[in-house]
Design an enzyme around this catalytic site. Structure first.
Site, PDB file in Angstrom:
ATOM      1  N   LYS A  10      -2.186  -1.794   4.824  1.00  0.00           N
ATOM      2  CA  LYS A  10      -2.062  -3.109   4.192  1.00  0.00           C
ATOM      3  C   LYS A  10      -0.702  -3.243   3.519  1.00  0.00           C
ATOM      4  O   LYS A  10      -0.033  -2.259   3.182  1.00  0.00           O
ATOM      5  CB  LYS A  10      -3.180  -3.340   3.169  1.00  0.00           C
ATOM      6  CG  LYS A  10      -3.163  -2.401   1.952  1.00  0.00           C
ATOM      7  CD  LYS A  10      -2.273  -2.880   0.821  1.00  0.00           C
ATOM      8  CE  LYS A  10      -2.234  -1.894  -0.341  1.00  0.00           C
ATOM      9  NZ  LYS A  10      -1.190  -2.212  -1.343  1.00  0.00           N
ATOM     10  N   ASP A 133      -8.611  -0.232  -3.626  1.00  0.00           N
ATOM     11  CA  ASP A 133      -8.179  -0.833  -2.360  1.00  0.00           C
ATOM     12  C   ASP A 133      -9.231  -0.740  -1.257  1.00  0.00           C
ATOM     13  O   ASP A 133      -9.110  -1.418  -0.231  1.00  0.00           O
ATOM     14  CB  ASP A 133      -6.894  -0.159  -1.858  1.00  0.00           C
ATOM     15  CG  ASP A 133      -5.658  -0.611  -2.612  1.00  0.00           C
ATOM     16  OD1 ASP A 133      -5.712  -1.645  -3.289  1.00  0.00           O
ATOM     17  OD2 ASP A 133      -4.632   0.086  -2.524  1.00  0.00           O
TER      18      ASP A 133
END
Length: 294
Positions: A10, A133
């Site tokens: 990401k 996350d």
């Protein structure tokens, strides 16, 4: 039988630190975006729990978030042991959620391997126990993250754009950066910045998004690790218009509309830095085909 999952990395298109919480974490507003650069995670039923990787920098024990994910599901749901294999391609300690994505991939793989049929909320609850996350990495598309980063709201997937990633030859501990962060006066309030970003996403305004990239942690990381600042400055000097540090660093990305632009810039960056990656943001095709069984 085994399940293979693409564990996408990401980047943060927006990272705004709102303030410190009573639990020691920080409240944040983030726009997170999945990236095609990915690890491959394979999970199969086994006699004992094991984890193997192709990277000497990744632990093969309980400190590995992927194994932690398996142990968490086993304890909660009385599942049998598994063998986990992680083929690493995401750079380690890069601010790109490599370990978190591997953990999310294990949650998805075990749900499929044992035909659990868990709801998204159940998977997110496991994910939040592992790390901030990890809930995002379950979907790995485009999302807004709030709280300490674990509260995820999926957004319409952005039209793909192309990336050249440069990682410094060292890692940056996220906790250390947040500990050193000091709140500062900002020209735009956090909620106003998020609202504007969400408007751009609804309109699928890629140019507007790239013109609005923002990371509140940059100055803190730059002051602690001047080499990360020099990477960003060098990428701009080489001609990149849209450049941002991802997460707490040390990876810095340059974003481009077209693959041809990215390829030409990649060749220049490759001549200037040792750790350079050419990739793009995830597409619907990538997400629909991320899980397979054999």
């Amino acid at each position: 039988m085994q399940v293979r999952v693409a564990a996408f990395s990401k980047i943060n298109l927006l990272l705004d630190v709102l303030g410190k919480r009573t639990d020691g974490y920080h409240d944040v507003n983030m726009i997170m975006q999945g990236v095609r650069l990915s690890d491959q995670v394979i999970v199969a039923e086994a006699a004992t729990n094991t984890i193997t990787t192709n990277s000497p920098y990744v632990p093969n024990n309980k400190s590995n978030l992927a194994l932690k994910a398996a142990l968490l599901m086993q304890a909660a749901l009385d599942l049998p042991p598994v063998a986990i294999k992680v083929d690493k391609h995401i750079p380690v300690s890069a601010g790109m959620a490599g370990g978190s994505s591997d953990a999310a991939a294990v949650l998805l793989a075990m749900d499929r391997l044992f035909a659990l049929g868990l709801r998204r909320q159940q998977l997110e609850a496991f994910a939040a126990e592992i790390g901030s996350d990890v809930p995002f990495c379950l979907s790995a598309g485009t999302a807004v993250a709030t709280g300490r980063g674990e509260l995820i709201q999926d957004l319409s997937l952005l039209s793909p754009f192309h990336l050249v990633l440069v990682k410094a030859d060292f890692g940056v501990p996220t906790a250390r950066v947040y500990k050193a962060y000091r709140k500062k006066k900002k020209p735009v309030a956090g909620e106003d910045r998020l609202d504007y970003f969400l408007k751009l996403i609804r309109e699928d305004d890629t140019l507007g998004i790239l013109n609005s990239l923002y990371n509140d942690l940059e100055e803190t990381t730059f002051s602690m690790y001047p080499k990360v600042r020099s990477i960003k400055e060098k990428l701009k000097h080489l001609g990149a218009r849209h450049v941002l540090m991802s997460g707490s660093g040390p990876t810095v990305f340059a974003a481009f509309h077209t693959e041809a632009e990215a390829w030409q810039f990649y060749k220049k960056a490759k001549a200037a830095f040792p750790m350079v990656y050419l990739t793009s943001t995830v597409s619907r095709w990538d997400l629909d085909r991320r899980i397979g069984m054999s």
